[in-house]
Design a protein around this motif. Structure first.
Motif, PDB file in Angstrom:
ATOM      1  N   PHE A  95      -3.822   3.180  -0.246  1.00 17.33           N
ATOM      2  CA  PHE A  95      -4.095   2.755  -1.618  1.00 17.33           C
ATOM      3  C   PHE A  95      -3.379   1.441  -1.861  1.00 17.33           C
ATOM      4  O   PHE A  95      -2.155   1.388  -1.820  1.00 17.33           O
ATOM      5  CB  PHE A  95      -3.615   3.809  -2.613  1.00 17.33           C
TER       6      PHE A  95
ATOM      7  N   ILE B 297     -10.916  10.755  -6.009  1.00 18.04           N
ATOM      8  CA  ILE B 297     -10.667  10.144  -4.693  1.00 18.04           C
ATOM      9  C   ILE B 297     -10.862  11.189  -3.591  1.00 18.04           C
ATOM     10  O   ILE B 297     -11.458  10.920  -2.548  1.00 18.04           O
ATOM     11  CB  ILE B 297      -9.248   9.524  -4.647  1.00 18.04           C
TER      12      ILE B 297
ATOM     13  N   LYS C 143       0.149   3.160  -7.357  1.00 21.94           N
ATOM     14  CA  LYS C 143       0.108   3.516  -5.932  1.00 21.94           C
ATOM     15  C   LYS C 143       0.880   4.806  -5.649  1.00 21.94           C
ATOM     16  O   LYS C 143       0.366   5.730  -5.023  1.00 21.94           O
ATOM     17  CB  LYS C 143       0.753   2.409  -5.072  1.00 21.94           C
TER      18      LYS C 143
ATOM     19  N   VAL D  83       0.827  -1.214   0.000  1.00 20.83           N
ATOM     20  CA  VAL D  83       0.000   0.000   0.000  1.00 20.83           C
ATOM     21  C   VAL D  83       0.863   1.267   0.000  1.00 20.83           C
ATOM     22  O   VAL D  83       1.966   1.281   0.540  1.00 20.83           O
ATOM     23  CB  VAL D  83      -0.912   0.083   1.257  1.00 20.83           C
ATOM     24  N   SER D  84       0.326   2.291  -0.644  1.00 28.25           N
ATOM     25  CA  SER D  84       0.819   3.643  -0.383  1.00 28.25           C
ATOM     26  C   SER D  84      -0.253   4.307   0.485  1.00 28.25           C
ATOM     27  O   SER D  84      -1.308   3.707   0.736  1.00 28.25           O
ATOM     28  CB  SER D  84       1.027   4.428  -1.680  1.00 28.25           C
ATOM     29  N   GLY D  85       0.012   5.517   0.942  1.00 27.13           N
ATOM     30  CA  GLY D  85      -1.014   6.162   1.750  1.00 27.13           C
ATOM     31  C   GLY D  85      -0.695   7.617   2.005  1.00 27.13           C
ATOM     32  O   GLY D  85       0.468   8.034   1.926  1.00 27.13           O
TER      33      GLY D  85
ATOM     34  N   LEU E 118      -6.806  -0.011  -5.943  1.00 27.90           N
ATOM     35  CA  LEU E 118      -6.666   0.620  -7.253  1.00 27.90           C
ATOM     36  C   LEU E 118      -6.705  -0.435  -8.354  1.00 27.90           C
ATOM     37  O   LEU E 118      -6.134  -1.515  -8.217  1.00 27.90           O
ATOM     38  CB  LEU E 118      -5.342   1.378  -7.344  1.00 27.90           C
TER      39      LEU E 118
ATOM     40  N   GLN F 270     -13.201   0.359  -4.258  1.00 30.57           N
ATOM     41  CA  GLN F 270     -12.424   0.015  -5.448  1.00 30.57           C
ATOM     42  C   GLN F 270     -12.462   1.239  -6.353  1.00 30.57           C
ATOM     43  O   GLN F 270     -13.537   1.807  -6.593  1.00 30.57           O
ATOM     44  CB  GLN F 270     -13.032  -1.189  -6.166  1.00 30.57           C
TER      45      GLN F 270
ATOM     46  N   THR G 211      -0.660   7.935  -7.487  1.00 34.99           N
ATOM     47  CA  THR G 211      -1.911   8.391  -6.867  1.00 34.99           C
ATOM     48  C   THR G 211      -1.607   9.176  -5.587  1.00 34.99           C
ATOM     49  O   THR G 211      -2.154  10.266  -5.359  1.00 34.99           O
ATOM     50  CB  THR G 211      -2.822   7.182  -6.549  1.00 34.99           C
ATOM     51  N   ALA G 212      -0.714   8.610  -4.762  1.00 37.07           N
ATOM     52  CA  ALA G 212      -0.354   9.302  -3.514  1.00 37.07           C
ATOM     53  C   ALA G 212       0.312  10.645  -3.828  1.00 37.07           C
ATOM     54  O   ALA G 212       0.072  11.651  -3.149  1.00 37.07           O
ATOM     55  CB  ALA G 212       0.572   8.425  -2.681  1.00 37.07           C
TER      56      ALA G 212
ATOM     57  N   VAL H 144      -8.317   1.967  -0.324  1.00 39.09           N
ATOM     58  CA  VAL H 144      -8.827   2.048  -1.691  1.00 39.09           C
ATOM     59  C   VAL H 144      -8.022   1.069  -2.541  1.00 39.09           C
ATOM     60  O   VAL H 144      -6.797   1.178  -2.619  1.00 39.09           O
ATOM     61  CB  VAL H 144      -8.673   3.479  -2.262  1.00 39.09           C
TER      62      VAL H 144
END
Lengths: 304, 281
Positions: free
Chosen positions: A129, A296, A137, A116-118, A224, A279, A140-141, A222
């Motif tokens: 994520f 998001i 990931k 995960v990223s976050g 992805l 999702q 998006t972050a 979430v």
């Protein structure tokens, strides 16, 4: 004098410098540390292996990994990691320590790291994520950092349930971006980028100053996906969430050979029962990260 | 069986019927309508996920020489641990590694290969749609380019760079270099004589299926059916959001859609190979 660090909230005491990890004082943690040293790695496990792969051999308590020409690694009882150096590029040697050795040590301690990223959505509260490699990931972050949300972790975190709430501990303060992504962002300065090695057009950035080593509350996860022609966000039910969590365990392919099926089931069941999940799909071959982050932000972050 | 040579390479220059063949095999092996987004075959040679799963590493950090060496290990491992044949798509030309001089495609786990070939004049148009590039660019960058390649070396994508060479060199590489058997299949024969052509391929792969099973799989994977499936549920391999992967699938479109100059330039470069495979007219 050994070096003292933390990774996933666990103390790490090392005879080698481990620059991606967050430094720690030598007496602040009450957890049993992971001891890291350079030395000779045995050719075989002490006990019978339960799985033999080209580079990895493991059983419940031992993990041996060898990248030809780079290094050999041996992780035992979640406590001791030995690295036998074969190559001459320390960054390359340590990549497999940060990824595989730490993950193996966590599994040996019955802890489960997720891919995960976050980002922080409030103080000490994060949105995660989850996705397999190369599904966006980091990007998006990064796009959410442009919207003012600080980075929590780039690639992995430990997740667990405590008193009915989900908490996460970040791995270490390093993110890695491709050059073409570096050029599209304004969070990290070009002068801070660290060339990973070789021909790679990918760069590392430290975020030690902004890093939170303590556990933080997880407001949601979430998953992805690259699918369809449009951005689409839907809520995820518990059963589906369990399946997706299993798919996003970091190095989850080792768990059967490490006899951790029960740990996986218990951990994932507890998480899925209390963790709000979504999702989020975006098209595979079109660059939609700006609008993806916007969706998001408006459909998830503003509501959690 | 585990430990056998289990890999059948489904080799082709892009847009030459590879996905059609994989869909057919998926339908044949499962006796179901194929899910084009989850085919029961063995992935793609250039996919990073095979390496990631079998070697437990993030392939983006590997150097080119490591990719080439480690990928052989990865496919040998996959073959050793499979109890059934693996049909692996490959668009790479059959070339040798600069790092150690050995073939990129490993001999050791290989049972055989099926090479799908299509008239380069039609490939040009199909590739133009697939990449959303004009036909001039496709001719110069791919069909006639001896240094043609797919994906690029430094990308965050799901696939490693694939060396294609030019169209003739690609065909030539798979004719001359492998030490295993290669069965050649013309796309045009799949279109005009599907039963005989698919049945010969099935036999060459060593699969044992009845004529009825083969016909059923052909019916399940007719071009219009695959196109309809893509319209209904999308196709993850479609790179052009403005169009579809299963686009026209026709034979001889080039006669109406390529200019005389474009036809001439392609023919000049590829005459011997086009003649060898019946594409010279």
């Amino acid at each position: 004098m050994p070096y003292h660090y933390q990774a996933y909230g666990i103390p790490v005491v090392s005879s080698m410098e481990l620059p991606a990890l967050i430094p720690a004082s030598d007496n602040e943690a009450d957890l049993q540390p992971i001891m890291v040293e350079a030395g000779a790695v045995p050719d075989f496990l002490v006990n019978a292996p339960l799985e033999i792969k080209p580079f990895s051999t493991f059983n419940e308590n031992e993990f041996r990994y060898e990248v030809p020409g780079v290094a050999k690694y041996y992780v035992v009882d979640g406590q001791y990691i030995t690295i036998e150096i074969l190559g001459n590029n320390l960054d390359e040697i340590l990549l497999y320590f940060y990824s595989n050795c730490l993950a193996a040590a966590l599994f040996q301690r019955n802890l489960i790291p997720f891919h995960v990223s976050g980002v922080f959505v409030k103080e000490n509260e994060v949105l995660l994520f989850a996705a397999p490699s190369r599904t966006g990931k980091s990007t998006t972050a990064l796009m959410l950092q442009h919207k003012g949300y600080d980075l929590f972790t780039d690639d992995t975190a430990l997740l667990y349930v405590h008193e009915g709430q989900v908490f996460a501990k970040a791995s270490y303060p390093m993110l890695r971006l491709w050059q073409n992504t570096v050029e599209k962002q304004s969070i990290y300065s070009d002068s801070d980028k660290q060339h990973i090695y070789g021909e790679l057009d990918k760069y590392g950035f430290s975020f030690h100053e902004k890093f939170t080593a303590e556990a933080v509350l997880v407001k949601g996860i979430v998953f992805l996906e690259e699918r369809g022609a449009d951005i689409q966000i839907t809520e995820t039910g518990t059963t589906r969430c369990m399946k997706l969590l299993v798919e996003n365990i970091y190095r989850g392919q080792w768990l059967d050979g490490m006899k951790k099926q029960r740990v996986r089931f218990e951990n994932v069941t507890k998480l899925a029962n209390v963790l709000p999940a979504w999702q989020a799909a975006r098209p595979r071959f079109t660059d939609t990260f700006d609008s993806f982050a916007e969706a998001i932000d408006s459909q998830i972050i503003k509501k959690v | 069986m585990k430990g056998d040579k289990n890999i059948v390479w489904l080799a082709s220059y892009p847009k030459s019927g590879n996905t059609w063949m994989r869909s057919f095999l998926s339908a044949l092996l499962t006796e179901k309508e194929p899910d084009i987004n989850d085919m029961s075959t063995g992935g793609i040679f250039s996919g990073k996920n095979n390496l990631e799963r079998s070697l437990d590493l993030d392939p983006v950090f590997l150097r080119q020489g490591q990719i080439e060496k480690f990928r052989r290990l990865s496919f040998s491992y996959l073959s050793d641990h499979s109890d059934k044949p693996l049909f692996v798509k490959i668009h790479d030309a059959f070339t040798m590694s600069e790092a150690d001089g050995l073939p990129l495609v490993p001999d050791e786990p290989t049972k055989m290969a099926v090479y799908l070939i299509r008239n380069p004049l039609d490939v040009t148009l199909s590739l133009s749609n697939h990449l959303d590039k004009d036909t001039e660019a496709v001719i110069e960058k791919f069909i006639n380019n001896p240094a043609g390649e797919f994906a690029g070396k430094n990308t965050a994508g799901h696939q490693f760079n694939q060396i294609l060479l030019n169209w003739s060199m690609h065909v030539e590489s798979w004719k001359k270099n492998p030490r295993f058997a290669v069965h050649f299949v013309r796309y045009e024969d799949l279109r005009f004589n599907p039963f005989q052509t698919f049945r010969a391929a099935v036999k060459a792969m060593g699969l044992e299926h009845t004529d009825e099973q083969i016909q059923k799989a052909i019916n399940a994977t007719a071009f219009e059916k695959l196109k309809k499936k893509e319209q209904e549920s999308g196709f993850a391999e479609n790179m052009n959001p403005k169009s579809s992967f299963f686009y026209k699938g026709q034979v001889g479109r080039w006669k109406d859609e390529l200019s005389p100059s474009q036809i001439q330039r392609i023919k000049e470069v590829h005459e011997p190979m086009m003649r060898a495979f019946g594409y010279w007219e």
